[in-house]
Structures are given as structure tokens and as C-alpha cells.
Scaffold this motif. Structure first.
Motif, PDB file in Angstrom:
ATOM      1  N   VAL A  20      44.960  32.368  30.124  1.00 39.57           N
ATOM      2  CA  VAL A  20      44.716  33.061  28.757  1.00 39.57           C
ATOM      3  C   VAL A  20      43.708  34.080  29.025  1.00 39.57           C
ATOM      4  O   VAL A  20      44.198  35.365  28.589  1.00 39.57           O
ATOM      5  N   THR A  21      42.788  34.076  29.593  1.00 39.84           N
ATOM      6  CA  THR A  21      42.192  35.220  30.067  1.00 39.84           C
ATOM      7  C   THR A  21      42.569  36.234  30.851  1.00 39.84           C
ATOM      8  O   THR A  21      42.492  37.213  30.544  1.00 39.84           O
ATOM      9  N   ILE A  22      43.389  35.998  31.816  1.00 40.70           N
ATOM     10  CA  ILE A  22      44.025  36.986  32.585  1.00 40.70           C
ATOM     11  C   ILE A  22      45.092  37.552  31.614  1.00 40.70           C
ATOM     12  O   ILE A  22      45.027  38.990  31.710  1.00 40.70           O
ATOM     13  N   GLU A 204      51.395  41.214  40.068  1.00 43.85           N
ATOM     14  CA  GLU A 204      51.353  41.840  39.137  1.00 43.85           C
ATOM     15  C   GLU A 204      52.539  41.727  38.071  1.00 43.85           C
ATOM     16  O   GLU A 204      52.448  41.593  36.859  1.00 43.85           O
ATOM     17  N   ALA A 205      53.616  41.140  38.320  1.00 38.45           N
ATOM     18  CA  ALA A 205      54.673  40.763  37.613  1.00 38.45           C
ATOM     19  C   ALA A 205      54.203  39.490  36.878  1.00 38.45           C
ATOM     20  O   ALA A 205      54.451  39.307  35.474  1.00 38.45           O
ATOM     21  N   HIS A 206      53.357  38.691  37.241  1.00 42.19           N
ATOM     22  CA  HIS A 206      53.122  37.624  36.571  1.00 42.19           C
ATOM     23  C   HIS A 206      51.869  37.887  35.505  1.00 42.19           C
ATOM     24  O   HIS A 206      51.742  37.291  34.429  1.00 42.19           O
ATOM     25  N   ILE A 207      51.000  38.733  36.182  1.00 44.60           N
ATOM     26  CA  ILE A 207      50.092  39.127  35.290  1.00 44.60           C
ATOM     27  C   ILE A 207      50.611  39.993  33.922  1.00 44.60           C
ATOM     28  O   ILE A 207      50.109  39.735  32.772  1.00 44.60           O
ATOM     29  N   GLU A 208      51.590  40.560  34.334  1.00 43.95           N
ATOM     30  CA  GLU A 208      52.571  41.368  32.989  1.00 43.95           C
ATOM     31  C   GLU A 208      52.882  40.355  31.973  1.00 43.95           C
ATOM     32  O   GLU A 208      53.099  40.519  30.877  1.00 43.95           O
ATOM     33  N   ARG A 209      53.653  39.404  32.799  1.00 43.43           N
ATOM     34  CA  ARG A 209      54.082  38.184  32.126  1.00 43.43           C
ATOM     35  C   ARG A 209      53.163  37.507  31.025  1.00 43.43           C
ATOM     36  O   ARG A 209      53.347  37.226  29.918  1.00 43.43           O
TER      37      ARG A 209
END
Length: 437
Positions: A20-22, A204-209
Motif C-alpha cells: 500500500v505504501t509503495i 519499475e513495472a511492479h511499482i506501476e502496478r
């Protein structure tokens, strides 16, 4: 205008606070908000994810190990170049150890002492209206800790969201949304917690998701409104650990990663130059540095490569002939005679200290440490008191014959005995230093 801040807390570890934080950090960044992530407690992995999500260096605020004046100093510094601070709690919001008021190590200490409101993240999987009973307990447990809003996590069907959500709203606390159950939002883990951001194959893709999920599920405007402007009392960096040298060679690669951001930043501001090198790439510490620091990390996962790194080992031994070398946790393991990996294979290490460690028969060592330095060295003069933290699964199978580095006690002051080793200009210990006490 003062930066706003909110603590993201939960009843326990594993509630989804980090995801949730990220996701919120990146979602607010997308909106043009200059947002910084902070982690309470001694967790040295999550600040890397916070930095990856925002582009701003992470920070730990540790209420047990850091004096209140140091916390105020670091918080004020973090707020100077940010509009919004999202402060992620370690473990459960109130989880700490007995001690002085507001020095338990719990995120609640920061909420109470700095008047920072809390966004309570509730994992509602396997329950519905019972989630409101949990929220009610948080609202009433400590009147000095203000629960400003609730977010549901890992919700199922629309009916599930409605039943749990209606019960929470009936308490009179704002509900800012519900994140649906989605295995794709889970971050990979290993024995010391999450796989680090720098090692995530598609970070990067995971953070965007994660950001997409938070924008879709949570009311960002309501969360921003729930955050409160900071009113920080005067602080001091007096208890900060001084740079161990003017030009510091720091091992930096997948085997050596755990250096607290507040130390790195303070050392640079104090005028020290930090020069990175990679033992896994068979690089030696630069000869023009005056001290070498081997941080914690995962040498147990790379023991074979470290054993084969002849240039690194020979250069480290040569460096230690005239200049100080210190290892923390994983760095301490690398300074010993040998390291046995999970498969039971023993690998030669630097041999600058005489102990031997093993990851084959794992035993978790976790907790706060109060250390008194036995002799003068990189962390200060003999007798200096240091507060820190220990978290590792490896163990010493042969203590060797070196002089001890420090005499340690646990967070409540119970004596543990001597820790680490010291031989001429070389020292090492399993505990990570956080601040002077």
C-alpha cells in the motif's frame, strides 16, 4: 508551507502495509506531489522500495535506538524537500518493547510524540464485520494516537466490501477505500524479508502496478487531507554516529547492501566521501581510502563467488595492514575464516578475523542491541554506548580467538555477553549500529 505527514499502520506484519505504501508513493508522485517514504523501526529493506517509488532517498526513524532530538532532526530534514511524508510502520502499530515513554520502537511512539495521524490498513480477508471490531480497538486503545482513516486491503467480492465497509463507517471513522485481493500485488520474499528493490527483476513495472491499484481503489484526496501538517520540535544530530573516516570504501553489491540511509546521508554531510566497490565483481577497496566498511547483506547466498574473488580478498588484506576495516552482520561473516552455505559447503573468507559462521543450520537472531565498545575504533572511543539491531539466520560455529568488539545487552538491558571480534585494525559484529545512546 509545512510538509504533511501520515503514518501507514496495521494490526500486524503481513497486512500489506508495504505494498500500500509503495503504491501510494508512486500514485502521489504521478500527481506531481513531492512525496517521501519513511520506515519506522530498524527495517533496512523497505527504504529501498520507497526510494525506487519516489526518486527520493528513504529513511528509518527508530524510536528505541534514536533519541527524540535525533528523530526530530531527521524528520525535519526529510520534510524540507517534500510536500508529503508517508511513514510506514514496522510490524503492528503498537508493537515495541517495554522502556521509556515513546521509546518502545513502535510507530505509535512517533504518532504520539509528533502528533502524526494514522491511516489504518486492515487486511479483511477471512472476515467482514469483525474488521470493524479491530478498527474500534485501534480507535480506543490510546487516545494520544489518532486514527484518521481506514483502508481495507485484500477485500474479496462487492458484498464483502459492503459488509466490512458499512461496519467500519458506522464507527464514524473515514473509510478511504478497499484494495481487492490480487496475488500480482505481492512482493517476493526470502529469509530476511522482502527481496530488495535493487534485485527485483521488474521493480519499475511492479511499482506501476501497485500505483494503478491504489489509484483505482483508494481515495487519494481523502488520504492527503487526513495527513496533518508537521509541527516538529527542535532537534539535534548529537547522537549520530560520526563518519569512520574521511574517504570511506563501502562494499556495494548483491552481497553487501544494508547501510542505513541516515548514516550514509550524515557521513556525506559531515564531509566524508563514500567510494563504492564490489567484492562480487572481484574489486578491492580503493587504496586511496582511509577506512573500509563491509555492510550487512547476503554473503551466504554468494559465498562461492566471494571465495573465488582473489583480487578482493588480497586487496582487503593489504588494506587492513595499515587502515581500519569494519564489517556489520554479513560484512562480519565475510571477514572470518570461513562461511558454510545452506547446502553445507564451506567457503574460505577473508581470514582477517578468526571466527567461522554457518548458514547450514539456521537459527534466527532478532532484536534490539545495546552495545558498549570494548576498545576505540570506527564507531567511537572505548566505552561508547551504541544502540542497534540484529537480524540474521547465520550463526557462529567457531568463535575464534580474537578480542571482543563490544559487550552487548538486549533492548531491555538484559546482558547477552560479548559480541563480534577485533584484531589490530579489523573489527566486526553481527549487530547493525543505528545511533549513539
Amino acid at each position: 508551507m509545512s510538509a504533511r505527514a501520515i503514518i501507514i499502520g496495521a494490526p500486524r506484519s503481513g497486512s500489506g502495509k508495504t505494498s500500500v505504501t509503495i503504491g501510494l508513493l508512486r500514485a502521489f508522485s504521478r500527481r506531481g506531489v513531492k512525496v517521501r517514504g519513511i520506515k519506522t523501526g530498524p527495517d533496512y529493506i523497505d527504504p529501498g522500495f520507497h526510494a525506487a517509488a519516489t526518486g527520493l532517498e528513504g529513511l528509518n526513524l527508530e524510536s528505541w535506538a534514536m533519541r527524540p532530538a535525533l528523530i526530530a532532526h531527521l524528520l525535519d530534514d526529510a520534510a524540507k524537500d517534500a510536500d508529503l511524508l508517508l511513514i510506514e510502520s514496522a510490524m503492528g502499530l503498537f508493537d515495541g518493547i517495554p522502556g521509556e515513554p515513546n521509546r518502545s520502537g513502535a510507530a505509535a511512539d512517533l504518532a504520539r510524540s509528533m502528533n502524526i495521524p494514522v491511516l489504518l490498513v486492515l487486511d479483511v480477508s477471512g472476515q467482514s464485520q469483525t474488521a470493524a471490531a479491530l478498527a474500534c480497538g485501534f480507535l480506543r486503545y490510546d487516545p494520544a494516537v489518532r486514527i484518521a482513516a481506514v483502508a481495507m486491503n485484500r477485500a474479496g467480492s462487492e458484498r464483502h466490501v459492503r459488509l466490512a465497509g458499512d461496519a467500519i463507517r458506522a464507527l464514524g471513522v473515514p473509510l478511504v477505500g478497499a484494495v481487492r485481493r490480487d496475488a500480482g500485488l505481492t512482493l517476493p520474499e526470502r529469509h530476511l524479508g522482502l527481496v530488495q528493490a535493487s534485485e527485483h527483476p521488474a521493480i519499475e513495472a511492479h511499482i506501476e502496478r501497485l500505483a494503478d491499484a491504489m489509484e483505482r481503489s483508494l481515495d487519494l484526496d481523502a488520504i492527503h487531507a487526513a495527513a496533518a501538517p508537521l509541527a516538529i520540535p527542535p532537534g539535534s544530530d548529537e547522537a549520530m554516529i560520526s563518519p569512520p573516516g574521511q574517504r570511506i570504501a563501502i562494499a556495494e553489491d548483491a552481497a553487501f547492501t544494508f547501510l542505513y540511509p541516515h548514516l550514509r546521508r550524515h557521513w556525506r554531510r559531515a564531509g566524508a566521501e563514500l567510494v563504492g566497490f564490489s567484492p562480487l565483481a572481484d574489486e578491492a577497496p580503493p587504496a586511496d581510502c582511509d577506512v573500509c566498511w563491509l555492510p550487512g547483506g547476503y554473503p551466504e547466498l554468494h559465498a562461492g563467488r566471494l571465495a573465488a574473488a582473489e583480487t578482493f580478498r588480497a586487496g582487503l588484506v593489504r588494506f587492513a595492514g595499515t587502515k581500519a576495516v569494519h564489517g556489520e552482520c554479513g560484512g562480519y561473516m565475510a571477514l572470518g575464516e570461513s562461511l558454510t552455505d545452506a547446502a553445507g559447503k564451506t567457503h574460505r573468507m577473508a581470514g582477517l578475523l578468526s571466527h567461522r559462521t554457518s548458514f547450514a543450520e539456521r537459527k534466527m537472531n532478532l532484536g534490539y542491541r545495546q552495545a558498549r565498545l570494548v576498545d576505540s575504533g570506527v564507531l567511537g572511543p572505548a566505552g561508547t554506548s551504541i544502540r542497534g539491531h540484529e537480524f540474521h539466520y547465520a550463526r557462529v560455529i567457531d568463535p575464534g580467538c580474537d578480542a571482543p568488539f563490544a559487550e552487548i545487552a538486549d533492548g531491555e538491558g538484559r546482558p547477552i555477553g560479548f559480541s563480534g571480534g577485533r584484531r589490530r585494525l579489523v573489527s566486526g559484529t553481527f549487530f547493525h549500529a543505528i545511533a549513539r545512546s
